[in-house]
Design a protein around this motif. Structure first.
Motif, PDB file in Angstrom:
ATOM      1  N   ARG A  23       5.655  -3.915   9.437  1.00  0.00           N
ATOM      2  CA  ARG A  23       4.582  -3.303  10.233  1.00  0.00           C
ATOM      3  C   ARG A  23       4.548  -3.922  11.630  1.00  0.00           C
ATOM      4  O   ARG A  23       4.485  -3.237  12.641  1.00  0.00           O
ATOM      5  CB  ARG A  23       3.248  -3.493   9.533  1.00  0.00           C
ATOM      6  N   THR A  48       0.844  -1.197   0.000  1.00  0.00           N
ATOM      7  CA  THR A  48       0.000   0.000   0.000  1.00  0.00           C
ATOM      8  C   THR A  48       0.878   1.245   0.000  1.00  0.00           C
ATOM      9  O   THR A  48       0.633   2.199  -0.747  1.00  0.00           O
ATOM     10  CB  THR A  48      -0.892  -0.009   1.260  1.00  0.00           C
ATOM     11  N   ASP A  78      -7.204  -1.483  -2.772  1.00  0.00           N
ATOM     12  CA  ASP A  78      -6.356  -2.160  -1.792  1.00  0.00           C
ATOM     13  C   ASP A  78      -7.041  -3.452  -1.356  1.00  0.00           C
ATOM     14  O   ASP A  78      -8.266  -3.535  -1.407  1.00  0.00           O
ATOM     15  CB  ASP A  78      -6.155  -1.227  -0.599  1.00  0.00           C
ATOM     16  N   GLU A  79      -6.269  -4.414  -0.919  1.00  0.00           N
ATOM     17  CA  GLU A  79      -6.821  -5.712  -0.499  1.00  0.00           C
ATOM     18  C   GLU A  79      -7.787  -6.244  -1.554  1.00  0.00           C
ATOM     19  O   GLU A  79      -8.925  -6.616  -1.251  1.00  0.00           O
ATOM     20  CB  GLU A  79      -7.510  -5.598   0.864  1.00  0.00           C
TER      21      GLU A  79
END
Ligand SMILES: Nc1ncnc2c1ncn2[C@@H]1O[C@H](COP(=O)(O)OP(=O)(O)OP(=O)(O)O)[C@@H](O)[C@H]1O
Ligand SMILES: [Mg+2]
Length: 372
Positions: A227, A80, A138-139
């Motif tokens: 992350r 992303t 996204d996703e």
């Protein structure tokens, strides 16, 4: 250089990663942001790892004419982020108007494709020559097949004005006709060195006092997911009163301490099944899930050196004492993999873990001992 050595060789106060990428300076307005957002790269130069993929994106950002893209790869490695950086680089100040971002939290059924995406594609926006509007999905692997089907023709019809960028964890969940319309960019998990470098920079920017072993523990638990690493760092930093050390990190990560796990592997490698069984029972009694135990077992086995290191690393690496010959690593990895599969299938009882330990210990017992 070992990770421990790299961790300890860090200077203080530097604002640059070893790769030379500057880290976004914290803005006083953003002090409440979680660190993953606060340190989300804004330009492609700051994105760690996946050099080839990022280099391709930089060429697109320079030349314009972005093709439809699919970014696929594991969670937390910059998909992303890279798309956002690319959109920023391509569109500059027009990014607000010329980008439509839809993620899994938005309704993305067939109606959204028919209405919202089509409307956006038809909208007139003044852009620099050679630039296009961008729809970021996204996703995308969580989009219904119907919605993906509806996207097929839309992608083609509006290709002169609008380009699509899809991000997903597994590209095979995106239907083939969409795959065939896109350039697929694969993102690999980041290496331990890359995670270490970024985590160290964030720790320095936030003035988190850390021991080298603490840094290394963050990297160990993250397993290539940046992350997760930054989130663990923040959790450990807010939980610690002083120095963030390995104990603290393993506590907030809620995974068994690798030192305990490497003692189990060590006992198996010496054929001491009783001791290994006691240790694994202690772990399950302490409340660790079977899945966490096998994944830590695997990481410990994977990271174990096949030869004793020439110079000791100062004890920063919790599993440093464990040395496994190549054939044992292979056998152990195979057995742990099989147990992992059974646990994922739902058989996560203590007997499963005890069986695994017994099979691992059996590898080093001479076959003639089993003859009755
Ligand atoms: N390659 C990277 N370079 C720098 N920071 C990164 C990188 N990858 C992840 N991060 C950090 O982790 C956070 C999450 O990254 P990102 O949203 O790009 O993950 P993702 O690959 O899209 O994951 P998911 O598949 O779960 O959506 C970012 O805000 C950033 O702080
Ligand atoms: Mg994402």
């Amino acid at each position: 250089m070992s990770l421990a050595a790299q961790a300890s060789s860090s200077g203080t106060g530097t604002r640059h990663t070893p790769a030379g990428a500057a880290v976004t300076a914290p803005n006083t307005d953003e002090l409440e942001l979680p660190w993953v957002e606060k340190y989300r790269p804004l330009v492609l130069d700051e994105v760690m790892g996946n050099e080839e993929t990022v280099a391709r994106l930089k060429v697109i950002a320079r030349d314009g004419n972005m093709p439809n893209l699919i970014m696929s790869g594991a969670p937390g490695i910059g998909k992303t982020t890279s798309i956002m950086c690319l959109a920023n680089a391509l569109l500059g100040s027009a990014v607000k108007e010329a980008v439509l971002e839809l993620n899994a939290s938005d309704d993305r059924g067939i109606d959204v494709v028919r209405n919202r995406i089509k409307m956006f594609a038809q909208k007139k926006v003044t852009l620099p020559p050679g630039r296009h509007k961008i729809v970021i999905l996204d996703e995308a692997d969580s989009m219904t097949a119907g919605a993906q089907q509806a996207l097929r023709r839309t992608m083609e019809l509006y290709s002169s004005t609008t380009r699509f960028a899809l991000a997903c964890n597994t590209s095979n969940k995106v239907i083939e006709p969409i795959q065939s319309r896109c350039a697929i960019l694969r993102f690999a998990r980041l290496s331990d060195t890359q995670v270490l470098s970024r985590v160290r920079t964030v720790a320095q920017r936030e003035s988190v006092p850390m021991t080298p072993a603490g840094l290394e523990a963050v990297v160990f638990c993250a397993d290539g997911d940046l992350r997760l690493a930054i989130n663990h760092l923040q959790a450990a930093a807010s939980a610690a009163s002083g120095m963030v050390d390995a104990e603290q990190v393993f506590k907030v990560c809620d995974v068994p301490h690798p030192a305990q796990v490497s003692a189990i592997v060590q006992n198996c490698a010496m054929g001491h099944v009783d001791r290994a069984l006691d240790a694994i029972t202690a772990l399950t009694k302490a409340g660790y899930a079977s899945l966490d135990v096998v994944t830590t077992l695997f990481r410990v086995v994977k990271n174990a050196p096949t030869q004793a290191p020439a110079a000791a690393t100062g004890g920063a690496n919790a599993a440093a004492a464990l040395v496994l010959p190549e054939y044992l690593k292979l056998e152990f990895a195979k057995l742990i993999g099989l147990a992992h599969m059974r646990i994922l299938e739902g058989v996560s009882s203590n007997v499963q873990l005890a069986g695994l330990v017994a099979r691992m210990a059996r590898v080093v017992v001479p076959p003639e001992k089993f003859v009755v």
